[in-house]
Design a protein around this motif. Structure first.
Motif, PDB file in Angstrom:
ATOM      1  N   THR A   1      -2.349  17.899 -18.003  1.00  0.00           N
ATOM      2  CA  THR A   1      -1.603  16.674 -18.306  1.00  0.00           C
ATOM      3  C   THR A   1      -2.311  15.850 -19.377  1.00  0.00           C
ATOM      4  OG1 THR A   1      -0.764  16.609 -16.026  1.00  0.00           O
ATOM      5  CG2 THR A   1      -0.606  14.578 -17.309  1.00  0.00           C
TER       6      THR A   1
ATOM      7  N   LEU B   1       7.104  11.365  -2.376  1.00  0.00           N
ATOM      8  CA  LEU B   1       7.387  12.274  -3.481  1.00  0.00           C
ATOM      9  C   LEU B   1       6.525  11.943  -4.700  1.00  0.00           C
ATOM     10  CD1 LEU B   1      11.279  12.581  -3.284  1.00  0.00           C
ATOM     11  CD2 LEU B   1       9.594  14.347  -2.736  1.00  0.00           C
ATOM     12  N   LEU B   2       6.347  10.635  -4.977  1.00  0.00           N
ATOM     13  CA  LEU B   2       5.494  10.230  -6.091  1.00  0.00           C
ATOM     14  C   LEU B   2       4.049  10.645  -5.857  1.00  0.00           C
ATOM     15  CD1 LEU B   2       6.787   6.652  -7.048  1.00  0.00           C
ATOM     16  CD2 LEU B   2       6.912   8.729  -8.435  1.00  0.00           C
TER      17      LEU B   2
ATOM     18  N   TYR C   1       4.197  14.705  -6.119  1.00  0.00           N
ATOM     19  CA  TYR C   1       4.663  15.334  -7.351  1.00  0.00           C
ATOM     20  C   TYR C   1       4.593  14.412  -8.562  1.00  0.00           C
ATOM     21  CZ  TYR C   1       6.591  18.596  -3.935  1.00  0.00           C
ATOM     22  OH  TYR C   1       6.736  19.486  -2.902  1.00  0.00           O
ATOM     23  N   GLY C   2       3.923  13.267  -8.415  1.00  0.00           N
ATOM     24  CA  GLY C   2       3.871  12.300  -9.510  1.00  0.00           C
ATOM     25  C   GLY C   2       3.291  12.870 -10.782  1.00  0.00           C
ATOM     26  N   THR C   3       2.181  13.614 -10.658  1.00  0.00           N
ATOM     27  CA  THR C   3       1.538  14.181 -11.843  1.00  0.00           C
ATOM     28  C   THR C   3       2.441  15.208 -12.516  1.00  0.00           C
ATOM     29  OG1 THR C   3      -0.658  13.828 -10.925  1.00  0.00           O
ATOM     30  CG2 THR C   3      -0.461  15.463 -12.662  1.00  0.00           C
ATOM     31  N   ILE C   4       3.103  16.018 -11.726  1.00  0.00           N
ATOM     32  CA  ILE C   4       4.013  17.017 -12.300  1.00  0.00           C
ATOM     33  C   ILE C   4       5.173  16.329 -13.014  1.00  0.00           C
ATOM     34  CG2 ILE C   4       5.588  18.913 -11.741  1.00  0.00           C
ATOM     35  CD1 ILE C   4       3.704  19.661  -9.479  1.00  0.00           C
ATOM     36  N   ILE C   5       5.644  15.208 -12.465  1.00  0.00           N
ATOM     37  CA  ILE C   5       6.705  14.437 -13.120  1.00  0.00           C
ATOM     38  C   ILE C   5       6.209  13.889 -14.454  1.00  0.00           C
ATOM     39  CG2 ILE C   5       8.134  12.357 -12.950  1.00  0.00           C
ATOM     40  CD1 ILE C   5       8.214  12.826  -9.913  1.00  0.00           C
ATOM     41  N   VAL C   6       4.981  13.350 -14.469  1.00  0.00           N
ATOM     42  CA  VAL C   6       4.397  12.832 -15.712  1.00  0.00           C
ATOM     43  C   VAL C   6       4.251  13.950 -16.737  1.00  0.00           C
ATOM     44  CG1 VAL C   6       2.330  11.815 -16.734  1.00  0.00           C
ATOM     45  CG2 VAL C   6       3.203  10.919 -14.577  1.00  0.00           C
TER      46      VAL C   6
ATOM     47  N   GLY D   1       5.850  16.867 -16.908  1.00  0.00           N
ATOM     48  CA  GLY D   1       7.162  17.310 -17.362  1.00  0.00           C
ATOM     49  C   GLY D   1       7.803  16.329 -18.332  1.00  0.00           C
ATOM     50  N   SER D   2       7.633  15.032 -18.069  1.00  0.00           N
ATOM     51  CA  SER D   2       8.203  14.014 -18.960  1.00  0.00           C
ATOM     52  C   SER D   2       7.569  14.078 -20.337  1.00  0.00           C
ATOM     53  CB  SER D   2       8.007  12.625 -18.348  1.00  0.00           C
ATOM     54  OG  SER D   2       8.650  12.522 -17.090  1.00  0.00           O
TER      55      SER D   2
END
Length: 354
Positions: free
Chosen positions: A312, A45-46, A49-54, A56-57
């Protein structure tokens, strides 16, 4: 040949039985299957989708810190417009990365082409279309030279493009004397970057067109499939009948062409030719491309991912400026983001195969 992606050996060494009276040591391979599966799922998952998580955060954090200035439609419109030129350069870099090669000359090419187009307009009296065609053609030529040196002569891509980039820096200083060149032409040239069509900035339109063309090249053409095949295994691609050397030359030519386009747009946006204006594109483009490899795909470079990666980086820099962070923090942020991006991409490739 320098490859952008290196595989890792995950085999575990054999261990001898513990000495009598010693406490047992838990091995990684002895973890319960459920624990291993959950860990592999988390890593996958990281990596996907890691970049999308970064992203979004960061959007959440900066929106909370500066709700009245950051979280506005006007600011997001500015972010998209400001990132357009960098996106074009980063998208071009993505093509040789897909083929497994690096290009460290893109920032220097952008700087030189931006300065050269101003010189041709202001001091050589060339028309705007002719000056742009010559400068973009020069960028393509530099890319072809990179590809020939790497594929035909066999020089490591890291060394070859670094050397070519240094030569370009020398040409830059030889042409300009190390001083900025001011635009004396009419406003027609600056309107290329600052103009709008139906309220949409020219830069955003040009960015969309370039991204669409590169996406089609990589995903809907035989040449694009050859470039992808080389990135997986150049020897297998060669045995399958792919013209490996020619495809690598094409990939480098695309990267330098996009860098030259970025340099021209940068000069139009600034209204002058700056000696080092595009040098920073190299670091930000690599950060964006590697971040993009951890967006929606498991460690694979692709155009949509690079767009997400550039967004990002742009959101991070914009947010830091909004909260009044010192200028040096943007360099720290971009450098740290590159390390994170490479790590996320590596995770995606490692666990994506599993």
């Amino acid at each position: 040949m320098n490859r952008a992606v290196m595989s890792a050996d995950h085999s575990l060494p054999e261990t001898s039985a513990p000495a009598e009276g010693a406490l047992p040591v838990t091995q990684v391979g002895s973890l319960p299957p459920g624990t291993r599966d959950r860990r592999a799922l988390l890593m996958r998952l990281l990596g996907t989708y890691g970049t999308i998580i970064v992203l979004g955060s960061m959007l959440l954090i900066f929106s909370v810190l500066q709700p009245g200035t950051f979280a506005t439609i006007g600011n997001f419109r500015n972010i998209i417009n400001d990132m357009a030129i960098g996106t074009i350069v980063a998208a071009g870099l993505t093509v040789p990365l897909v083929a497994g090669d690096f290009d460290l000359s893109i920032g220097y090419v952008a700087s030189f082409c931006g300065l050269l187009v101003v010189g041709l307009l202001s001091y050589s009296g060339l028309s705007i279309p002719l000056a742009i065609v010559l400068v973009v053609g020069l960028g393509t030529l530099i890319g072809i030279v990179n590809g020939i040196v790497v594929s035909k002569i066999g020089v490591n891509a890291f060394i070859a493009t670094l050397g070519t980039g240094t030569i370009v820096v020398g040409l830059n200083y030889a042409y300009s004397g190390g001083i900025p060149l001011q635009l004396t032409q009419s406003r027609e040239f600056t309107s290329i970057a600052i103009g709008r069509i139906a309220g949409v900035p020219h830069l955003v339109i040009i960015m969309a067109v370039v991204l669409a063309l590169l996406w089609v090249i990589l995903n809907r053409t035989v040449q694009g499939q050859h470039i992808k095949a080389i990135g997986v295994s150049p020897e297998s691609a060669r045995r399958a009948g792919v013209a490996v050397d020619r495809s690598r030359i094409v990939a480098f030519a695309i990267a330098s062409t996009c860098a030259a386009i970025g340099g021209v747009l940068m000069a139009s946006n600034l209204g002058s030719g700056q000696v080092t204006a595009g040098d920073s594109f190299m670091l930000t483009s690599f950060s964006a491309a590697f971040l993009g490899s951890a967006a929606l795909r498991e460690g694979q470079f692709h155009i949509l991912g690079t767009l997400i990666g550039v967004l990002t980086v742009a959101v991070g820099n914009n947010g830091l400026a909004m909260i009044g962070a010192p200028i040096f923090t943007q360099f720290l942020f971009t450098g740290s983001l590159l390390v994170v991006a490479v790590a996320l991409g590596g995770i995606g490739r490692r666990y994506g195969r599993g």
